[in-house]
Scaffold this active site. Structure first.
Site, PDB file in Angstrom:
ATOM      1  N   CYS A   2      43.851  45.045  48.855  1.00 58.90           N
ATOM      2  CA  CYS A   2      44.520  44.246  49.868  1.00 58.90           C
ATOM      3  C   CYS A   2      44.083  42.428  49.384  1.00 58.90           C
ATOM      4  CB  CYS A   2      43.578  44.437  51.176  1.00 58.90           C
ATOM      5  SG  CYS A   2      43.892  46.148  51.816  1.00 58.90           S
ATOM      6  N   ARG A  29      47.703  41.090  43.444  1.00 56.05           N
ATOM      7  CA  ARG A  29      46.498  42.185  43.503  1.00 56.05           C
ATOM      8  C   ARG A  29      47.046  43.650  43.873  1.00 56.05           C
ATOM      9  NH1 ARG A  29      41.855  39.628  45.361  1.00 56.05           N
ATOM     10  NH2 ARG A  29      41.035  41.007  46.620  1.00 56.05           N
ATOM     11  N   TRP A  75      46.980  47.419  50.292  1.00 59.51           N
ATOM     12  CA  TRP A  75      46.953  48.505  49.570  1.00 59.51           C
ATOM     13  C   TRP A  75      46.109  49.590  50.253  1.00 59.51           C
ATOM     14  CZ3 TRP A  75      43.265  51.192  46.322  1.00 59.51           C
ATOM     15  CH2 TRP A  75      43.746  51.644  45.038  1.00 59.51           C
ATOM     16  N   GLU A 465      42.618  51.174  24.601  1.00 57.64           N
ATOM     17  CA  GLU A 465      43.321  49.885  25.150  1.00 57.64           C
ATOM     18  C   GLU A 465      44.843  50.148  25.111  1.00 57.64           C
ATOM     19  OE1 GLU A 465      42.468  48.165  27.691  1.00 57.64           O
ATOM     20  OE2 GLU A 465      43.986  46.667  27.707  1.00 57.64           O
ATOM     21  N   HIS A 488      40.161  68.360  16.493  1.00 59.53           N
ATOM     22  CA  HIS A 488      39.163  69.149  17.405  1.00 59.53           C
ATOM     23  C   HIS A 488      40.003  69.446  18.838  1.00 59.53           C
ATOM     24  CE1 HIS A 488      36.278  68.689  14.844  1.00 59.53           C
ATOM     25  NE2 HIS A 488      36.270  67.347  14.476  1.00 59.53           N
ATOM     26  N   LYS A 588      45.086  44.698  41.154  1.00 58.76           N
ATOM     27  CA  LYS A 588      44.359  43.694  40.361  1.00 58.76           C
ATOM     28  C   LYS A 588      42.848  43.531  40.350  1.00 58.76           C
ATOM     29  CE  LYS A 588      44.623  40.627  36.835  1.00 58.76           C
ATOM     30  NZ  LYS A 588      44.966  41.287  35.370  1.00 58.76           N
TER      31      LYS A 588
HETATM   32  C1  F6R Z   1      43.846  47.448  33.214  1.00 57.51           C
HETATM   33  C2  F6R Z   1      43.097  47.023  34.018  1.00 57.51           C
HETATM   34  C3  F6R Z   1      41.959  47.651  34.634  1.00 57.51           C
HETATM   35  C4  F6R Z   1      40.798  46.658  34.714  1.00 57.51           C
HETATM   36  C5  F6R Z   1      39.702  47.307  35.552  1.00 57.51           C
HETATM   37  C6  F6R Z   1      38.367  46.766  35.742  1.00 57.51           C
HETATM   38  O1  F6R Z   1      44.858  46.689  32.577  1.00 57.51           O
HETATM   39  O2  F6R Z   1      43.304  45.771  34.237  1.00 57.51           O
HETATM   40  O3  F6R Z   1      41.510  48.782  33.965  1.00 57.51           O
HETATM   41  O4  F6R Z   1      40.249  46.276  33.440  1.00 57.51           O
HETATM   42  O5  F6R Z   1      39.942  47.729  36.741  1.00 57.51           O
HETATM   43  O6  F6R Z   1      38.710  45.341  36.094  1.00 57.51           O
HETATM   44  P1  F6R Z   1      37.556  44.041  36.241  1.00 57.51           P
HETATM   45  O7  F6R Z   1      37.671  43.687  34.489  1.00 57.51           O
HETATM   46  O8  F6R Z   1      38.141  43.035  37.243  1.00 57.51           O
HETATM   47  O9  F6R Z   1      36.254  44.790  36.479  1.00 57.51           O
END
Ligand code: F6R
Length: 592
Positions: A2, A29, A75, A465, A488, A588
């Site tokens: 949110c 976000r 959210w 990643e 495996h 985000k």
């Molecule tokens: C993926 C992504 C998430 C963040 C995770 C941790 O692209 O952005 O996996 O990496 O939610 O967030 P932070 O880095 O803000 O702790």
């Protein structure tokens, strides 16, 4: 997660267009519903499920009347995304309005209590208990500030709230616990928001209330009160992130802009070398380092493990923050616990940080200045990626890696590694300059249901990643694997329909990775390799190749080889017709 905004203007003009603009800046976000409330003698509320543009064209937020108000992007966490569950929420009499970011663990008990007392609820959210509690306490004679204080004393979990009330108008009252909240001021008026990009256009002087403090905003200014109602002095910091930094500036999406900005993110973070050196000196001797993080930041931490173990010989654990409580039992005064987080607000990481502070030295590597974790950790390194708006982390990731590489290089006294870092921005620019070619390569992948990413040693976290970037924005199921693990189990899944991305830079793992590449080739997989320019063996064994020029060695690969993989995910997403900036179900900043 949110997003919340509140604004009270210095003059008696309508706040709605400004509030609308601010809340639109928090779209990144992640959200599913949007709403606003203003006050002009009565509380006006407009809210609905849907994206900001669609809801605005139906409801027209910008013509709401009144010089102060609150806005929210929701959210969904407690209760489905519906019009009724969208914020702001009012108490049952319609006289107290609240926006909330966070989750209340004990809301069902409070709700039951309130229902027994005869209160009625309209939504299935946790939030709706808050305006009802506040109203109840105001009816018992408390003023708005004290009613908010008393109500929040009952809440367990996380919250940042902004409140106003018909019976005590002309002020906004805001407070937080385990959720981010900033207060700021500018020419037009006073603001409160969950994050700085919301208000940058209007207010760049930011105050960060501590947990449990109450901010009171009127047209005359800001006051911050402590838990006992005593006025506390506040200090503001000037945010030098410009509003333009949080705009697309002609790019189709934030994600592509931020991928291209990665060379700058690395360059600027390299500027932190002296600070990092100082932090290392201040930390002093440690026998063990434990990285704690989530998602992409967790992958950056794994690179940190490989690097520090190989260069400095210090044993490293890397823990997913939500699983940290078990390892936390082994932390002691000789352990340095390092928290990696772009937002600095991630709930699971913050809870682990609270735990680590009791036993160990703590270091936070964060991108957002003044974020909760940067306040809570003993030592802080700030990455310099600038604001990242796309939900998928890209430039904050390479900035984290840069900080980790500097940290490792300085810790180990490895000048050669540090010198190599200064060339990384050019290597990244070389990759992004080939994006038309990568777009072409990507157009062959949107058919896929599953994909694998393989790497060994320093390239293993790149595989993790790369797979995360693909799955989170294209919704293709993707797995990153240590190349040697394939036989495996997962090898059973490889056939002529499965794309396999092989990360194979020059270095000591090259031959073994080539063996793994041949294993998947023998199963007719669609291999796309990322390797050094001119490597004929890779070209011969792969369906497609993206060549990295110059041929950086494996130790530097995480900073460079990830870039074509990010670009592939971006272009596959476009081919599939999705918005890479706002992947479904994701947010985000994960403050719950
Ligand atoms: C993926 C992504 C998430 C963040 C995770 C941790 O692209 O952005 O996996 O990496 O939610 O967030 P932070 O880095 O803000 O702790």
């Amino acid at each position: 997660m949110c997003g919340i905004v509140g604004c009270i203007l210095k003059e008696n003009k309508d706040v709605a267009p400004i509030l609308f603009n601010c809340i639109s800046k928090l779209e990144y976000r992640g959200y599913d519903s949007v709403g606003m409330a203003t006050f002009n003698g009565e509380i006006n509320v407009k809210k609905a499920e849907g994206d900001i543009e669609t809801v605005d064209s139906a409801l027209n937020f910008r013509n709401m009347k009144g010089y102060f108000g609150i806005a929210h992007t929701r959210w969904a966490s407690t209760g489905k995304p519906t019009d009724e569950n969208a914020h702001p929420h009012l108490d049952e009499t319609g006289t107290v309005a609240v926006v909330h970011n966070g989750t209340l663990e004990n809301y069902s008990y409070i709700k039951e209590e309130l229902i027994k007392e005869g209160h009625e609820f309209k939504s299935t959210t946790d939030t709706e208990v808050i305006p009802n509690l506040i109203k109840k306490y105001m009816d018992n004679g408390l003023d708005l500030e004290n009613a908010v204080r008393k109500a929040t004393e009952k809440l367990k979990g996380s919250y940042a709230i902004v409140v106003f009330a018909k019976d005590e108008p002309d002020k906004l009252v805001a407070t937080r616990m385990n959720s981010p909240l900033i207060v700021s001021y500018g020419k037009e008026g006073y603001f409160v928001a969950s994050d700085t990009p919301a208000v940058l256009e209007y207010a760049r002087n930011v105050v960060r209330p501590k947990e449990g403090e109450i901010a009171i905003l009127t047209k005359k200014g800001i006051e911050i009160h402590d838990a006992n109602g005593k006025k506390v002095p506040w200090r503001s910091e000037y945010i030098d992130w410009t509003p333009e930094m949080a705009q697309k500036e002609g790019y189709d999406h934030f994600m592509i802009k931020e991928i291209i900005e990665q060379s700058t993110a690395v360059r600027n973070t390299l500027g932190q070398k002296a600070n990092i050196k100082k932090v290392i000196e201040e930390i002093g001797d440690v026998k063990r380092i434990c990285f704690v993080a989530c998602g992409t930041s967790y992958h950056a931490s794994i690179s940190g493990k490989y690097l520090i173990e190989s260069l400095a010989g210090i044993p490293i654990d890397v823990i997913i923050a939500s699983e940290a409580k078990y390892t936390a039992k082994t932390w002691d005064e000789d352990t340095l616990v390092v928290f990696i987080s772009q937002s600095g607000e991630t709930y699971d990481s913050r809870m682990a940080l609270k735990q680590a502070r009791k036993t160990s030295k703590t270091l936070a590597i964060v991108n957002v200045a003044g974020s909760a974790m940067s306040e809570e950790a003993e030592f802080v390194i700030q990455t310099q990626a600038g604001p990242e708006i796309g939900v998928a982390a890209t430039k904050t990731y390479v900035a984290q890696l840069t900080a980790i590489y500097l940290f490792a290089g300085l810790l180990a006294g490895d000048d050669d590694l540090i010198n190599q870092l200064y060339k990384v921005p050019t290597y990244i620019d070389e990759v992004t300059s080939q994006r038309e070619y990568i777009k072409e390569l990507s157009s062959r992948y949107d058919f896929a249901d599953d994909a694998f990413y393989l790497g060994r040693g320093f390239s293993y976290p790149i595989a993790l990643e790369g797979a995360l970037k693909l799955k989170e924005i294209t919704y293709i199921h993707a797995e990153g694997y240590a190349a040697g693990e394939l036989k495996h189990g997962p090898l059973a899944l490889i056939d002529e329909k499965v794309p396999v991305f092989v990360i194979i830079p020059p270095g000591e793992d090259y031959d073994k990775t080539m063996t793994n590449l041949e294993e998947v080739k023998a199963r007719d997989a669609i291999i796309l390799s990322v390797g050094a320019e001119g490597d004929e063996k890779i070209a011969k064994n792969s369906r497609m190749v993206f060549e990295i020029n110059p041929a950086v060695k494996d130790i530097i690969a995480p900073l460079v080889y990830i870039v074509p993989l990010q670009l592939i995910s971006y272009y596959v997403t476009l081919d599939k017709g999705y918005n890479p900036d706002k992947p479904r179900n994701l947010a985000k900043v994960i403050t719950v």
